[in-house]
Design an enzyme around this catalytic site. Structure first.
Site, PDB file in Angstrom:
ATOM      1  N   GLN A 198       0.836  -1.324   0.024  1.00 25.97           N
ATOM      2  CA  GLN A 198      -0.008  -0.139   0.014  1.00 25.97           C
ATOM      3  C   GLN A 198       0.527   1.279   0.287  1.00 25.97           C
ATOM      4  O   GLN A 198       1.974   1.376   0.592  1.00 25.97           O
ATOM      5  CB  GLN A 198      -0.493  -0.246   1.905  1.00 25.97           C
ATOM      6  CG  GLN A 198      -1.951   1.133   1.549  1.00 25.97           C
ATOM      7  CD  GLN A 198      -2.988   1.374   2.729  1.00 25.97           C
ATOM      8  OE1 GLN A 198      -2.412   0.011   3.404  1.00 25.97           O
ATOM      9  NE2 GLN A 198      -3.266   2.422   2.988  1.00 25.97           N
TER      10      GLN A 198
ATOM     11  N   CYS B 205      -5.730   1.188   2.185  1.00 23.43           N
ATOM     12  CA  CYS B 205      -5.528  -1.085   2.366  1.00 23.43           C
ATOM     13  C   CYS B 205      -7.013  -2.003   1.979  1.00 23.43           C
ATOM     14  O   CYS B 205      -6.842  -2.410   1.407  1.00 23.43           O
ATOM     15  CB  CYS B 205      -5.151  -1.496   4.190  1.00 23.43           C
ATOM     16  SG  CYS B 205      -6.981  -0.628   5.142  1.00 23.43           S
TER      17      CYS B 205
ATOM     18  N   HIS C 180      -8.029  -1.940   9.791  1.00 17.09           N
ATOM     19  CA  HIS C 180      -7.149  -2.387   8.491  1.00 17.09           C
ATOM     20  C   HIS C 180      -7.485  -3.347   7.281  1.00 17.09           C
ATOM     21  O   HIS C 180      -7.943  -4.216   8.360  1.00 17.09           O
ATOM     22  CB  HIS C 180      -5.539  -1.550   9.022  1.00 17.09           C
ATOM     23  CG  HIS C 180      -5.137  -2.628   8.022  1.00 17.09           C
ATOM     24  ND1 HIS C 180      -4.392  -1.378   6.890  1.00 17.09           N
ATOM     25  CD2 HIS C 180      -3.643  -3.680   7.932  1.00 17.09           C
ATOM     26  CE1 HIS C 180      -3.326  -1.452   6.063  1.00 17.09           C
ATOM     27  NE2 HIS C 180      -2.773  -3.037   7.225  1.00 17.09           N
TER      28      HIS C 180
ATOM     29  N   ASN D  45      -0.816  -9.034   5.716  1.00 15.11           N
ATOM     30  CA  ASN D  45      -1.421  -7.322   6.444  1.00 15.11           C
ATOM     31  C   ASN D  45      -0.509  -6.332   4.686  1.00 15.11           C
ATOM     32  O   ASN D  45       0.315  -6.782   3.705  1.00 15.11           O
ATOM     33  CB  ASN D  45      -0.424  -6.678   7.171  1.00 15.11           C
ATOM     34  CG  ASN D  45      -0.898  -5.182   7.422  1.00 15.11           C
ATOM     35  OD1 ASN D  45      -1.137  -4.706   6.580  1.00 15.11           O
ATOM     36  ND2 ASN D  45       0.218  -4.811   8.309  1.00 15.11           N
TER      37      ASN D  45
END
Length: 630
Positions: A88, A94, A265, A297
């Site tokens: 990102q 995200c 997130h 992530n």
């Protein structure tokens, strides 16, 4: 894309534009999404000066502008597409990057989004074939569209400022993001969104969100096992999954927990698996199994640091053969796409205002009793005894309007009612219809419902929360067997040639059979298998049969339009067997003056003049000489 039709976005046709650029020996410059601030933001400009640069311009084109290049040997992909490619950038998207990570796991899916990837790529051996133009496919409001872009990308200090790959000369993620931003109006329009919505745009599937708190997953082992099995099934069938922790407040957004997770997130789920720990027990012959979900992530950092994190003690229990499979814990909220062999039906519709109540199609939610039924109305049939259905209502994407200070989603929802088995005209009053849903209205782009419905006909009403709100929507219904979803446009029967011969309908009657009771057993086993037949003027409705009971709840409904107001409505009870057996009937006049509440009747023989027979039936009947009253 196979035989799927793809519509060019803004009427830009990729092949024609590329051919023109090659003939003129120039690189494509997209006038519909120019390399300027208008494509970057609508409210908040970047904190530094942005330069739009191309990956290495091919030498055969000559005349490159100074400082317009920022990469040698560019490629769409390096060693293929992987969920680990993406990182990102400075944009708060995200959710989009997580969706791209999910997409990268499924070759058949990303090949739809990135068509002809080899043909589009830079080819150093054939530089004359490169024209600085790319295209991507997205599912947009019920149809696949082809979005064309040029290769000019926003940079600061010679580095990409938004989504980028871990390989500096790999550009599939940056170009895909640019195409998605073009569809949304600008890059800033992607600041904040839903992973589920992006996955829908990549696949055309239906997304479902699961709140793990509402489902008692935090303390119920049984519910956890059910959820894991569902996730594992979806993963094996090619579904895409993501998850996130719901912040408790705005100030809680992107706060890191003690275990290293970030609230609000989006994380992509890259694997769902059962993992063996320890050695096999010689007595039982089996090792202990753990349910594991592997997350990634989009930032490429800030990982979970609790149990089963990369360096935790728990991994010592796992054999070397298992160590390649990484596990983490379930989080606070997840959403995934359904991948199943469904019968699908899609309808396009609009909420529109009209001062004429009969033509108005913007009635608002059920809170607005006077106007609710002025919304668009659809009916569908559940033909199995019980069928799993998935209903998705999607409004038109509003992000494109953020530049004008708008762009907020409408608050939408839908209601479902079980209606008469033969209803073909719009409903005007809620009298005998059973409400199936208790829907929470949301300002999401898509709202959905998944559940089991019993056999019968259902009325589906998509609505905005407030009346007099206009907008477009698509309605999708998924069932195991065809549902015959269709819109109800007529308020009452229209005149036909038959009406000239037999006369026009003069009265309508709604009838609902709630239950029968006290029936006599019909075989040596003491069983009765009752079913209902309702008929009037040669029209007939039959209910499913009940098994082995003298008392049965039916909730079977019918609507009849009578040409002769004196024609009786006949309700019969039958026993289902090798040779069906008549058990009794009642004959009702269906007069508007008759009682409108529940009535319990004693069954009679074939003719109402015959003696009473065993059994009673409970019925509600409403009649009116105004054919648009009910």
């Amino acid at each position: 894309m196979g035989s799927t039709l793809v519509k060019p976005f803004k009427n830009q046709k990729y092949e024609d534009l590329k051919r023109q650029c090659l003939e003129e020996k120039k690189l494509f410059e997209d006038s519909e999404f120019p390399a300027s601030d208008v494509s970057l933001f609508y409210l908040n400009p970047p904190l530094a000066i942005v330069e739009w640069k191309r990956p290495k311009i091919q030498e055969h084109l000559r005349k490159p502008c100074k400082n317009t290049e920022f990469c040698e040997d560019p490629h769409l992909t390096i060693h293929g597409i992987s969920s680990h490619d993406l990182h990102q950038g400075s944009l708060g998207n995200c959710w989009f990057v997580a969706a791209c990570s999910c997409l990268a796991l499924r070759k058949k899916l990303w090949q739809k989004v990135i068509p002809n990837i080899k043909e589009q790529d830079w080819d150093q051996k054939k530089p004359e074939k490169y024209a600085g133009i790319f295209h991507f496919h997205f599912w947009c409001f019920g149809e696949w569209i082809d979005v064309v872009i040029d290769d000019r990308l926003p940079t600061i200090d010679n580095k990409l400022i938004y989504c980028h790959s871990k390989e500096p000369n790999e550009f599939w993620s940056a170009l895909l993001e640019k195409a998605y931003a073009k569809m949304a109006g600008c890059y800033e329009a992607l600041d904040g969104g839903s992973t589920a919505e992006a996955i829908v745009d990549f696949t055309g599937a239906v997304a479902e969100s699961i709140n793990l708190i509402d489902g008692n997953y935090d303390h119920s082992i049984i519910e956890q096992v059910k959820l894991f099995r569902e996730l594992l099934k979806v993963h094996k069938r090619g579904g895409l999954t993501s998850c996130y922790i719901m912040p408790s407040s705005f100030s809680d957004f992107e706060v890191q927990t003690d275990m290293g997770l970030v609230k609000g997130h989006a994380y992509s789920v890259t694997s769902v698996l059962k993992m063996s720990i320890g050695q096999k027990n010689l007595c039982r012959g089996k090792s202990e199994k753990l349910f594991m979900i592997r997350l990634r992530n989009p930032w490429g950092k800030k990982e979970w640091n609790g149990a089963w994190s990369d360096e935790s003690e728990e991994w010592k229990k796992v054999t070397k053969s298992e160590c390649t499979r990484l596990g983490l814990t379930l989080e606070n909220n997840g959403e995934f796409c359904i991948h199943k062999t469904w019968e699908k039906k899609m309808m396009r519709g609009q909420w529109t205002k009209n001062p004429n109540a009969m033509l108005n199609r913007s009635g608002g939610s059920l809170n607005n009793e006077a106007t609710f039924l002025q919304n668009p109305q659809y009916i569908f049939d559940v033909k199995k005894v019980e069928d799993k259905v998935l209903i998705s209502l999607q409004q038109k994407d509003q992000r494109i309007h953020r530049k004008e200070g708008a762009g907020d989603n409408l608050v939408i929802g839908f209601e479902i009612f079980k209606v008469e088995e033969n209803r073909e005209y719009r409903l005007h009053q809620l009298k005998i219809q059973e409400r199936i849903t208790n829907f929470t209205y949301l300002n999401n782009r898509t709202v959905y419902l998944k559940g089991l419905l019993k056999q019968g006909r259902y009325l589906l009403i998509p609505t905005t929360f407030s009346p007099n709100i206009e907008g477009e929507f698509i309605l999708r219904l998924f069932t195991d067997v065809p549902s015959a979803l269709r819109e109800l446009n007529l308020n009452k029967p229209k005149l036909s040639c038959l009406d000239i011969l037999l006369g026009v309908p003069k009265r309508m009657s709604l009838i609902k059979v709630y239950r029968v009771e006290g029936l006599q057993s019909q075989n040596s086993h003491g069983e009765t298998n009752p079913y209902i037949i309702m008929k009037c003027e040669k029209r007939k409705i039959q209910s499913p049969s009940q098994k082995g009971t003298g008392t049965a709840v039916f909730n079977t409904q019918a609507v009849f339009y009578k040409r002769n107001v004196d024609s009786p409505i006949i309700v019969q009870v039958w026993h289902n067997a090798l040779f069906d057996r008549f058990l009794g009937e009642v004959r009702l006049s269906g007069s508007p003056s008759n009682p409108r509440d529940l009535q319990r009747y004693q069954l009679h023989g074939r003719d109402q003049q015959e003696a009473e027979v065993t059994g009673q039936i409970t019925i509600k009947i409403l009649s009116s000489d105004d054919l648009v009253e009910l």
